[in-house]
Design a protein around this motif. Structure first.
Motif, PDB file in Angstrom:
ATOM      1  N   ALA A  70       1.026   5.245   0.736  1.00 14.93           N
ATOM      2  CA  ALA A  70       0.355   6.361   1.391  1.00 14.93           C
ATOM      3  C   ALA A  70       0.532   7.592   0.511  1.00 14.93           C
ATOM      4  CB  ALA A  70       0.944   6.605   2.774  1.00 14.93           C
TER       5      ALA A  70
ATOM      6  N   ALA B 188       0.847  -1.189   0.000  1.00 15.15           N
ATOM      7  CA  ALA B 188       0.000   0.000   0.000  1.00 15.15           C
ATOM      8  C   ALA B 188       0.887   1.245   0.000  1.00 15.15           C
ATOM      9  CB  ALA B 188      -0.910  -0.005   1.218  1.00 15.15           C
TER      10      ALA B 188
ATOM     11  N   ASN C 179       4.281   7.881   0.209  1.00 16.42           N
ATOM     12  CA  ASN C 179       4.989   7.392   1.397  1.00 16.42           C
ATOM     13  C   ASN C 179       5.915   8.465   1.969  1.00 16.42           C
ATOM     14  OD1 ASN C 179       3.727   4.889   1.289  1.00 16.42           O
ATOM     15  ND2 ASN C 179       5.328   3.993   0.028  1.00 16.42           N
TER      16      ASN C 179
END
Length: 193
Positions: free
Chosen positions: A85, A83, A182
């Motif tokens: 961010a 995932a 991220n």
């Protein structure tokens, strides 16, 4: 191309037929050499000669063979993608400013900021011209105005900013949403920034 689409057998057949054609002395005008070549042909005839030799391998030149790539694992068997961010950090607005004066543009654009966004920088052709730009920098009439949020910006704030800029009569050439992935900036900085 055949290797790329994982058709190694077909690729080898075509490549070996091409080698056999060259070996047999069937050459196009650009590589025809007296005493070496046996037949001078155009590209159409050369292609026909390669097709006629499909399935044959060269005698003197080294035949080719391509390996088949292993089949990709089914989607269910692959590891899930990590995932990412992602956060919206701001907006670059590229505008047409015929006076070419970065300080005047900054005064106008700074007043149009809001919704947690502030004007951070203006550049021209990738060179920062505001704040603290150099007077000797030659500017064209196209500027990038960078607006950033302290934390995360809402898409509606970016759209409202564009409405304010257009409403002030400033011609927008293009916009670009600025994001982090991220925690790392996914956008470039101007020179001198």
């Amino acid at each position: 191309m055949l290797v790329h689409i994982n058709q190694p057998e077909a690729a080898a057949r075509v490549h070996n037929a091409w080698l056999r054609t060259i070996e047999d002395g069937v050459h196009t005008y650009d590589i025809f050499t007296d005493g070496v070549s046996t037949e001078k042909v155009g590209t159409k005839e050369f292609a026909a000669a390669v097709v006629a030799r499909l399935g044959q391998k060269p005698n003197r030149l080294k035949p080719v063979a391509y390996a088949k790539r292993p089949a990709a694992a089914p989607a269910a068997a692959r590891a899930p993608a990590a995932a990412v961010a992602m956060k919206i950090k701001g907006l670059d607005i590229f505008v047409y400013w015929p006076s070419r004066n970065a300080n005047q543009l900054a005064a106008v654009m700074g007043k149009l900021a809001g919704d947690g966004l502030s004007l951070q920088m203006i550049d021209n052709r990738g060179v920062k011209v505001w704040p603290a730009g150099r007077a000797e920098t030659f500017c064209t009439d196209s500027f990038r105005c960078r607006f950033l949020a302290e934390d995360t910006a809402a898409m509606t704030s970016l759209i409202d900013l564009q409405r304010r800029v257009a409403g002030a009569g400033i011609e927008i050439a293009v916009t670009q949403t600025l994001r982090t992935f991220n925690g790392q900036a996914g956008f470039t900085l101007a020179q001198g920034q």
